[in-house]
Design a protein around this motif. Sequence first.
Motif: not given
Length: 342
Positions: A253-278
């Motif tokens: 699930y996407v647990v938080r997003v940032s105005m600077s363009g990042y989002g964070v996905i939280k999963s049971a297997e990988w923990g928190e993983v970030m991605w850049r949207q823009y």
Amino acid sequence: DGSDAFVTFGRGLLKVFNAAKNFGFISPVFKGEDVEGPPLPRSCDEGLWFFGNHSLPSKAVPGLELTFEIWENTQGKAQARSVAVAAEPSAVVAEHAQALERDRKPAPAKLHPNEPRVIYPSVYVSDVPVEWNEEGIRKLHRQLGLNPETIMGLKFLPFTEVSLGLAGGKGEKQATPVTGAVILRYINEEAANAGVERLKGHPIQTSTGVTKHLGAKHATPPKWVVQRKQQEDEVQKSKQSAGEGIGQKVRGYVVRVSMSGYGVIKSAEWGEVMWRQYELPMNIRTMQFADKAKFQREVENRPEYRRLKEMEGREVEAELYKLPDGQLRASHVRSIVPGMLT
């Protein structure tokens, strides 16, 4: 809608443009000089089409440098979106053409024996109360409107003979130091510049009740650090991608997003993983340190932020890739539609 996924940002040259039918073709396609992200999809080697979803002038001509988002559908077909004329010409254009004419790789850089995995811009701060610890430094950043999360590390420097009162003659009273110095390592140059601006001259009170003012300046890096940075810049310019796919996926699930363009996905297997949207333009990126309220107003009106904000709380699936320093990042982030087969 779960069918398309944002991949990364790209640059390229306009090859075909039909203003009447509102479509165009971009070739060659390459990564920007300072864009973090996964490798470009293989289909980009053949160029990218765009159908609408652009802000090009009606008389745009071939050879014009463009910036755009790269999206893929579930079949892996890539297209360009949000196509716009590049605000500033990129050195990558000339270098990309040269790269097509040569088939050589840059020699691997020789590592210094004490070299850390990542070199961060450093700031030297003086007259820091000796009783302060890392939490005290981070607390001060929050009080000054700086983001403490931009501090990637710090080092309290040892006291000198002068500060310990050992440089005088025999029989003289040795003073107990009340302030010292610390090296702060920031995530990027923008954060380091903001740190110097806000920390320099800030009044603090020592344990003896004396008011002093912090000193702050960019730390002079060792010669080998300068040389290493130059080598890294050369290698970065020769690359078209900054990540390596690992053939794994993350679902969460996407647990938080940032105005600077990042989002964070939280999963049971990988923990928190970030991605850049823009990627925000430079003038807006620097605004987040100088005028936070104005930065917030500017970003809230941007469609790419609204799209990212809508993903907060949704279940998503994404591919994983590894940065050169070993950190995991997500890409090809897709919302999972209830009932959709996986």
